[in-house]
Motif scaffolding. Structure first.
Motif, PDB file in Angstrom:
ATOM      1  N   THR A 180       0.818  -1.221   0.000  1.00 46.88           N
ATOM      2  CA  THR A 180       0.000   0.000   0.000  1.00 46.88           C
ATOM      3  C   THR A 180       0.849   1.268   0.000  1.00 46.88           C
ATOM      4  OG1 THR A 180      -0.123   0.002   2.427  1.00 46.88           O
ATOM      5  CG2 THR A 180      -1.858  -1.176   1.236  1.00 46.88           C
ATOM      6  N   GLY A 181       2.157   1.102  -0.144  1.00 46.49           N
ATOM      7  CA  GLY A 181       3.044   2.267  -0.067  1.00 46.49           C
ATOM      8  C   GLY A 181       3.259   2.939  -1.414  1.00 46.49           C
ATOM      9  N   LEU A 182       4.448   3.586  -1.565  1.00 51.09           N
ATOM     10  CA  LEU A 182       4.724   4.396  -2.755  1.00 51.09           C
ATOM     11  C   LEU A 182       5.773   3.808  -3.679  1.00 51.09           C
ATOM     12  CD1 LEU A 182       4.806   7.995  -1.177  1.00 51.09           C
ATOM     13  CD2 LEU A 182       2.889   6.798  -2.249  1.00 51.09           C
ATOM     14  N   SER A 183       6.317   2.637  -3.328  1.00 53.17           N
ATOM     15  CA  SER A 183       7.352   2.066  -4.195  1.00 53.17           C
ATOM     16  C   SER A 183       6.728   1.586  -5.504  1.00 53.17           C
ATOM     17  CB  SER A 183       8.050   0.898  -3.494  1.00 53.17           C
ATOM     18  OG  SER A 183       7.224  -0.249  -3.518  1.00 53.17           O
ATOM     19  N   PRO A 184       7.534   1.470  -6.578  1.00 51.95           N
ATOM     20  CA  PRO A 184       6.985   1.053  -7.875  1.00 51.95           C
ATOM     21  C   PRO A 184       6.254  -0.288  -7.825  1.00 51.95           C
ATOM     22  CG  PRO A 184       9.201   1.925  -8.135  1.00 51.95           C
ATOM     23  CD  PRO A 184       8.971   1.824  -6.667  1.00 51.95           C
ATOM     24  N   ARG A 185       6.634  -1.185  -6.877  1.00 51.11           N
ATOM     25  CA  ARG A 185       6.013  -2.506  -6.801  1.00 51.11           C
ATOM     26  C   ARG A 185       4.750  -2.516  -5.935  1.00 51.11           C
ATOM     27  NH1 ARG A 185       6.901  -6.493 -10.073  1.00 51.11           N
ATOM     28  NH2 ARG A 185       6.933  -8.101  -8.436  1.00 51.11           N
ATOM     29  N   ASP A 186       4.421  -1.406  -5.251  1.00 52.22           N
ATOM     30  CA  ASP A 186       3.240  -1.345  -4.382  1.00 52.22           C
ATOM     31  C   ASP A 186       2.001  -1.090  -5.237  1.00 52.22           C
ATOM     32  OD1 ASP A 186       4.627  -1.819  -2.018  1.00 52.22           O
ATOM     33  OD2 ASP A 186       5.056   0.296  -1.695  1.00 52.22           O
ATOM     34  N   VAL A 187       1.271  -2.174  -5.564  1.00 58.38           N
ATOM     35  CA  VAL A 187       0.138  -2.049  -6.478  1.00 58.38           C
ATOM     36  C   VAL A 187      -1.156  -2.639  -5.895  1.00 58.38           C
ATOM     37  CG1 VAL A 187       1.565  -2.011  -8.560  1.00 58.38           C
ATOM     38  CG2 VAL A 187       0.836  -4.217  -7.603  1.00 58.38           C
ATOM     39  N   THR A 188      -1.164  -2.944  -4.608  1.00 55.53           N
ATOM     40  CA  THR A 188      -2.374  -3.536  -4.008  1.00 55.53           C
ATOM     41  C   THR A 188      -3.586  -2.615  -4.148  1.00 55.53           C
ATOM     42  OG1 THR A 188      -1.032  -4.785  -2.427  1.00 55.53           O
ATOM     43  CG2 THR A 188      -3.363  -4.530  -1.909  1.00 55.53           C
ATOM     44  N   PRO A 189      -3.471  -1.298  -3.893  1.00 57.17           N
ATOM     45  CA  PRO A 189      -4.651  -0.431  -4.047  1.00 57.17           C
ATOM     46  C   PRO A 189      -5.181  -0.413  -5.477  1.00 57.17           C
ATOM     47  CG  PRO A 189      -2.954   0.670  -2.753  1.00 57.17           C
ATOM     48  CD  PRO A 189      -2.326  -0.551  -3.322  1.00 57.17           C
ATOM     49  N   GLU A 190      -4.264  -0.396  -6.471  1.00 62.44           N
ATOM     50  CA  GLU A 190      -4.703  -0.379  -7.858  1.00 62.44           C
ATOM     51  C   GLU A 190      -5.471  -1.662  -8.209  1.00 62.44           C
ATOM     52  OE1 GLU A 190      -2.006   2.757  -7.284  1.00 62.44           O
ATOM     53  OE2 GLU A 190      -1.708   0.622  -6.840  1.00 62.44           O
ATOM     54  N   ALA A 191      -4.948  -2.809  -7.743  1.00 62.42           N
ATOM     55  CA  ALA A 191      -5.626  -4.079  -8.006  1.00 62.42           C
ATOM     56  C   ALA A 191      -6.991  -4.115  -7.322  1.00 62.42           C
ATOM     57  CB  ALA A 191      -4.756  -5.241  -7.527  1.00 62.42           C
ATOM     58  N   THR A 192      -7.058  -3.593  -6.119  1.00 63.61           N
ATOM     59  CA  THR A 192      -8.316  -3.607  -5.366  1.00 63.61           C
ATOM     60  C   THR A 192      -9.369  -2.732  -6.042  1.00 63.61           C
ATOM     61  OG1 THR A 192      -7.081  -3.969  -3.314  1.00 63.61           O
ATOM     62  CG2 THR A 192      -9.346  -3.196  -3.102  1.00 63.61           C
ATOM     63  N   LYS A 193      -8.957  -1.565  -6.521  1.00 64.65           N
ATOM     64  CA  LYS A 193      -9.913  -0.659  -7.163  1.00 64.65           C
ATOM     65  C   LYS A 193     -10.511  -1.273  -8.423  1.00 64.65           C
ATOM     66  CE  LYS A 193      -8.261   3.798  -5.458  1.00 64.65           C
ATOM     67  NZ  LYS A 193      -7.704   5.125  -5.800  1.00 64.65           N
ATOM     68  N   VAL A 194      -9.727  -2.069  -9.140  1.00 67.63           N
ATOM     69  CA  VAL A 194     -10.251  -2.735 -10.332  1.00 67.63           C
ATOM     70  C   VAL A 194     -11.312  -3.770  -9.956  1.00 67.63           C
ATOM     71  CG1 VAL A 194      -9.648  -4.304 -12.222  1.00 67.63           C
ATOM     72  CG2 VAL A 194      -8.171  -2.354 -11.704  1.00 67.63           C
TER      73      VAL A 194
END
Length: 616
Positions: free
Chosen positions: A73-87
């Motif tokens: 849930t952070g800001l690193s390039p690999r932090d993509v959990t929020p993006e996946a959840t929103k989809v």
């Protein structure tokens, strides 16, 4: 009801080495504690958006109630959990994310960099949590209060939603409102406004009121039925024994053959099914419990026979002699001798003991329908109390022993209870504590707050804030004079309240005499304790009130009557007087003519514990 929860750890590092996952197991522990009956699913995935989306959709399609993710849930390039959840989600719930951020900001300004998302996909709630163990523990505490309600709303479980709404509303109002005015201390009653009733009347009231409990039923496995009360007659589905069976080790014979030699044509042991009918002049060697062959009508014990002929190797008997003429039916249990087909094994209203479990198991019962008793909650009151788990005593405090003692006492007699903690002596806290307890239980057992002190507020709170009916507020007994029994309507149901004195011995005695009596009545049992006559081992000074003294009973004497010995000082604060007590001795009230009872006096004793012989 939360049936299934998934915990997803999102981390490249943990995916490669799951031993490094700390936040996932910590979250699982919290989930199981909050939802102990739910099925828990766990998985670790790398920081790959497609894989996160796929697992979220899979669990949602599996009809799970709740998905909690940790990590990414952070800001690193690999932090993509929020993006996946929103989809994946169909409805976002931004206030959950705001609440998590606001609470986390109290701990660290770095919380501004977290991008947690919460939302719904169909009927599954999804919440993103941070990836560190510490953050998971803190954030879960934020969302814990709303999770059951949110899921009940999503599942459209209206009764559950209504219960939670009522509970939250009451809990919100209770700390701020009570109808009991405690400011006019000088004007408090100098004498109790409650009339003192006799013990017999108090017991009659308990029996009558608790007898109004609405019976509920449940089916339990036979191995969990010990002590339960049967809700319907249980009858034999087959005779026992189902075949004519031998009572002894010997020989199955025809009684008409009388005495004389017999050809031994077979041997039958228990479990063997005989296939060949017995003819005249023949017998069969048979073991206890084995089925008789067709034609046989008696068994001759080994002691009444003599060997005439055996095989050369001595392994096989070929011929024996019957020395005493047998009678028809001798040493045979006929079909249904122990239990006839259709016989009542356990009748409605009977308690199941070890022997009944054996009978039911032998009759093929796997489960039984039993009565369900009320749920019991325990609560202590008092500003001076602290938890027993606190190692250091605070000034002017004592550790609360009543809840632990009453819980064990109830369990000893077959009843479970819920611990509702300690409630302070203020009207608002009492209202809140009682409300919380009555939300969970049918019967509330309180200790403390029922006497005449300025902080004894339990009775006024019950009357003024719960509209309770006080069936009695004082009983002519020692210990336990201020004992109170009340009922009230709460959330549309009748609740039963036993308010016992705070002194440990008073609570102990009154729990036996009133609470357990009432629970027995609810279970369909006789409420009163078994009573026997016994001799006093020593003289006893009597009190102006009838007294229930804790005593041990000696049944090891050869005399025709047991002897009781009071267990030391009977002061109501001295719980040592109840340690090892097997009976409560009913001592009469003192009179000018009889201020004490001498040694050898005959007294009634209520058997409330296990009778045992005195130590050698």
């Amino acid at each position: 009801m939360i049936k299934a929860v998934a915990v997803i750890t999102v981390s490249d590092t943990c995916f490669k080495d799951n031993s490094k996952d700390e936040s996932g197991p910590a979250l699982c522990h919290l989930v199981k504690k909050l939802f102990p009956d739910s099925n828990l699913h766990t998985i670790i995935v790398p920081d790959e958006r497609e894989m996160i989306e796929r697992e979220l959709k899979y669990f949602c399609d599996s009809n799970l109630d709740l998905i909690l993710t940790t990590g990414g849930t952070g800001l690193s390039p690999r932090d993509v959990t929020p993006e996946a959840t929103k989809v994946v989600i169909h409805k976002e719930i931004p206030s959950i994310s705001v609440a998590l951020t606001l609470e986390s900001l109290k701990k660290t300004p770095m919380a501004m960099l977290s991008r947690s998302v919460a939302g719904l996909r169909d009927k599954t709630l999804i919440v993103n949590l941070p990836g560190s163990k510490k953050a998971v523990l803190e954030c879960f505490e934020v969302i814990k209060p709303i999770l059951p309600h949110a899921i009940a709303l999503v599942r459209n479980e209206l009764s559950e939603v209504r219960t939670i709404h009522d509970s939250l509303q009451f809990s919100h109002l209770c700390p701020h409102r009570s109808n009991v005015d405690i400011t006019k201390i000088a004007l408090r009653p100098r004498a109790s406004p409650y009339s003192m009733i006799e013990m017999a009347e108090a017991c009659k009231i308990v029996d009558s009121v608790m007898g109004q409990w609405n019976e509920m039923l449940e089916i339990v496995p036979l191995d969990q039925a010990l002590g339960r009360v049967v809700a319907q007659p249980l009858r034999a589905k087959e005779p026992m024994p189902p075949f004519p069976a031998s009572v002894k080790d010997g020989y199955a014979c025809l009684s008409t053959d009388g005495v004389g030699p017999r050809k031994v044509n077979a041997a039958i042991t228990a479990g063997d099914a005989p296939t060949t009918p017995l003819c005249m002049g023949e017998c069969v060697r048979i073991n206890t419990g084995a089925a008789l062959p067709a034609g046989a009508d008696c068994v001759v014990q080994v002691e009444d026979t003599k060997l005439l002929l055996a095989s050369d190797d001595g392994v096989t008997e070929l011929e024996i002699e019957i020395l005493i003429a047998p009678e028809p039916g001798q040493d045979v249990r006929p079909v249904g001798f122990d239990i006839a087909m259709g016989a009542t094994l356990v009748d409605k209203g009977e308690s199941i003991d070890a022997a009944k479990i054996g009978v039911l198991a032998g009759a093929g019962y796997q489960s039984v329908t039993v009565r369900v008793g009320p749920t019991v909650a325990l609560m202590s009151t008092g500003n001076e109390l602290q938890e027993p788990s606190e190692l250091k005593l605070r000034p002017a405090h004592i550790r609360d022993s009543n809840r632990a003692m009453l819980s064990a006492l109830l369990k000893e007699h077959g009843y479970q209870s819920i611990d509702c903690g300690i409630c302070r002596d203020s009207p608002e806290e009492l209202v809140a504590g009682i409300s919380a307890a009555l939300t969970k239980a049918d019967v509330l057992v309180c200790t403390g707050g029922v006497s005449m002190g300025e902080k004894d507020l339990l009775k006024p709170v019950l009357l003024n804030d719960f509209g309770a009916t006080l069936h009695y507020g004082r009983v002519r007994m020692k210990p336990g004079k201020p004992s109170t029994f009340a009922t009230c309507q709460f959330e549309g149901k009748t609740k039963f309240i036993f308010a016992l004195p705070g002194n440990p011995v008073s609570a102990y005695v009154c729990c036996l005499l009133f609470v357990i009596r009432g629970l027995r009545v609810c279970s369909g049992k006789r409420g009163s304790w078994p009573r026997l006559r016994a001799k006093l081992a020593h003289g006893v000074a009597l009190d102006p009130r009838p007294e229930y003294a804790r005593a041990d009973i000696d049944v090891s004497q050869d005399d025709d009557m047991p002897t009781v010995k009071l267990l030391g000082n009977q002061c109501s604060s001295r719980l040592l007087s109840a340690c090892g007590a097997s009976v409560l001795v009913e001592l009469p009230a003192a009179s000018p003519a009889h201020p004490r009872l001498p040694a050898g006096a005959i007294v009634p004793a209520l058997v409330t514990g296990t009778l045992h012989n005195s130590a050698v």
